[in-house]
Scaffold this motif. Sequence first.
Motif, PDB file in Angstrom:
ATOM      1  N   UNK A 291     -31.489  12.332   1.830  1.00 33.39           N
ATOM      2  CA  UNK A 291     -32.413  11.774   2.639  1.00 33.39           C
ATOM      3  C   UNK A 291     -31.581  10.923   3.890  1.00 33.39           C
ATOM      4  N   UNK A 292     -31.389  11.510   4.974  1.00 28.41           N
ATOM      5  CA  UNK A 292     -30.670  10.737   6.004  1.00 28.41           C
ATOM      6  C   UNK A 292     -31.451   9.995   6.976  1.00 28.41           C
ATOM      7  N   UNK A 332     -22.319  10.651  -4.513  1.00 27.70           N
ATOM      8  CA  UNK A 332     -21.367  10.800  -3.555  1.00 27.70           C
ATOM      9  C   UNK A 332     -21.907  11.799  -2.453  1.00 27.70           C
ATOM     10  N   UNK A 333     -21.354  11.926  -1.339  1.00 28.74           N
ATOM     11  CA  UNK A 333     -21.951  13.171  -0.391  1.00 28.74           C
ATOM     12  C   UNK A 333     -20.989  14.479  -0.765  1.00 28.74           C
ATOM     13  N   UNK A 334     -19.941  14.410  -1.593  1.00 29.45           N
ATOM     14  CA  UNK A 334     -19.569  15.752  -1.991  1.00 29.45           C
ATOM     15  C   UNK A 334     -19.846  15.843  -3.434  1.00 29.45           C
ATOM     16  N   UNK A 335     -20.036  17.116  -3.738  1.00 30.56           N
ATOM     17  CA  UNK A 335     -20.053  17.578  -5.187  1.00 30.56           C
ATOM     18  C   UNK A 335     -19.206  17.234  -6.285  1.00 30.56           C
ATOM     19  N   UNK A 336     -19.546  17.043  -7.390  1.00 29.39           N
ATOM     20  CA  UNK A 336     -18.480  16.654  -8.446  1.00 29.39           C
ATOM     21  C   UNK A 336     -17.441  17.685  -8.810  1.00 29.39           C
ATOM     22  N   UNK A 488     -16.106   5.753  -0.404  1.00 25.51           N
ATOM     23  CA  UNK A 488     -16.167   4.377  -0.696  1.00 25.51           C
ATOM     24  C   UNK A 488     -17.237   3.650   0.396  1.00 25.51           C
ATOM     25  N   UNK A 489     -16.407   4.109   1.773  1.00 23.31           N
ATOM     26  CA  UNK A 489     -17.097   3.262   2.932  1.00 23.31           C
ATOM     27  C   UNK A 489     -18.494   4.082   3.167  1.00 23.31           C
ATOM     28  N   UNK A 490     -18.476   5.295   2.930  1.00 24.50           N
ATOM     29  CA  UNK A 490     -19.805   5.893   2.771  1.00 24.50           C
ATOM     30  C   UNK A 490     -20.824   5.396   2.006  1.00 24.50           C
ATOM     31  N   UNK A 491     -20.519   4.953   1.013  1.00 29.33           N
ATOM     32  CA  UNK A 491     -21.325   4.283  -0.110  1.00 29.33           C
ATOM     33  C   UNK A 491     -21.785   2.922   0.379  1.00 29.33           C
ATOM     34  N   UNK A 492     -20.968   2.130   0.758  1.00 27.95           N
ATOM     35  CA  UNK A 492     -21.167   0.945   1.625  1.00 27.95           C
ATOM     36  C   UNK A 492     -21.862   0.821   2.795  1.00 27.95           C
ATOM     37  N   UNK A 493     -21.731   1.932   3.678  1.00 28.91           N
ATOM     38  CA  UNK A 493     -22.771   2.026   4.738  1.00 28.91           C
ATOM     39  C   UNK A 493     -23.939   2.742   4.903  1.00 28.91           C
ATOM     40  N   UNK A 495     -25.558   5.801   5.043  1.00 26.64           N
ATOM     41  CA  UNK A 495     -26.457   6.445   6.061  1.00 26.64           C
ATOM     42  C   UNK A 495     -27.252   7.487   5.306  1.00 26.64           C
ATOM     43  N   UNK A 496     -27.087   7.682   4.124  1.00 23.47           N
ATOM     44  CA  UNK A 496     -27.981   8.677   3.273  1.00 23.47           C
ATOM     45  C   UNK A 496     -28.413   7.809   2.053  1.00 23.47           C
TER      46      UNK A 496
END
Length: 532
Positions: A291-292, A332-336, A488-493, A495-496
């Motif tokens: 969800x973005x 994460x935004x990428x798959x495992x 890590x930055x993605x998770x802090x911010x 956006x999704x």
Amino acid sequence: MTLAKKLLAATAIVLALGSAASAKTFVFCSEGSPEGFDPGLYTTGTTFDASAHPIYNRLAEFKKGTTETEPALAESWTVSEDGKQYTFKLRPGVKWQSNDLFTPTRDLNADDVVFSFDRQGNASNPWHQYVPGASWEYYTSMSMPQFVEKVEKVDDLTVRFTLKEPYAPFIANIAMPFASILSKEYADKLAASNQQAQLNQQPIGTGPFRFVAYQPDAVIRYQAFADYWGGKQPIDDLVFAITKDASVRQQRLLANECQLMAYPNPADIASLKTNKDLKVDEQAGLNIGYLAYNTKQAPFDKVEVRRALNMAMNKDAIISAVYQGAGEKAKSPIPPTMWSYNNALKDDPYDLEAAKKMLEAAGVKDLSLKLWAMPVSRPYNPNAARMAEMIQADFAKVGVKAEIVSYEWGEYIKRAGDVNHDGAVLLGWTGDNGDPDNFLATLLSCDSVGTSSNVAEFCNQDYEKLVQKAKTLSSQEERAKLYEQAQVVFKEQAPWATIAHSIVYVPMRSNVVGFVQSPLGDYTFDGVDLKD
């Protein structure tokens, strides 16, 4: 329309195909209509399945069933020592298809390659805006304008790409659908008769199947291209029977009205697997459902609001109800399954009280938002309407009112690509080339703001520095370190809200041979046959 009426209508389409029935025909129950037939203009798998894969080829392509590249229209290539020049030797004797508008007078040559790329990156090229509003989103979001300095013809069978700096994903990128090679001779003929739009409606390629006809929302017909450089296909006619309802696709498969179907309902997998007339391929998807939030629009421009909404979502319940055993929670935004996946990330907790407090601290009260629900089923989100209803109920528990909206798929993608779109958008992604750049840069970089790739309109400089530097390094180990930091930055911010990674299933008749499931989510039918 009732299920019975849908089945009758679908059967009528196949019967109406006429001459196709007298040859060896393979029918694919696809789930939607393509936006057009020029792959460079679009970003959806539905369009690529109908255009890039049957009709066209690329300089390099992915080996079946893998994300490993191999030569295609280019027999070979060399890379300069500094990593800035790629020189491609084209395969001689590659024939072009023909149609009522065009009969080729020559084989594939370097002019076609230069044309196919220059029109996307050169605003002064007369074909850059042959379709009004063309933005060449993939070319842009893959950072090609940033890295490609020039594409030039060395001789008829040699093309050289000069880059501004080393670009690690380059070969993987040019194996993607947007890099399909089109005929310059055909384009010139259309321009001379002021019929430029036909390039997107009456496609000409070098691929295994030639385009015959298209009835929107009903059927696409192709014929095996007799002069295909890879050899004529075992099947004579390929038919895409466009069937939007997954239950109808399944019934048509069971009735042998189609031999392979896209995107089955998760709830139906078990019964499909037990049917002796069928077989079901499956593999972990190289995908993400999310969800973005439009980070450019208030109040989603506040990270506290985005994180609060993430904490309000009961992902365990959503995955149980929507994926029904075919999905796992995403953090994460990428798959495992992808290299550089950061397993140390902590997922957003489900915590309604903490979400309420965070919204209050952010000064947000009586929040109302629009919650976009995809109109189509995808492995990364098999039932967006149901998911939206569950998210709507979750948000209500923290005092947020969500209005669910949807649009026709092409319109949905177009609107989501508007930098000023409102609300939160349910969407997802299946990787195109097996490189983390294809997720982390394509979907979340500053380059892709204002496209249907980056619907969060996310542009964060700390994140940007990491993903842009990673492109220029040749060491996968060094690139992985940067991508792990970017996650890590993605998770802090936030956006999704990262929702799920799914298993992908492909049901087909048991007599289908030669179909290879793609980790990239493609449906390709070269080499496919039907046993007697």
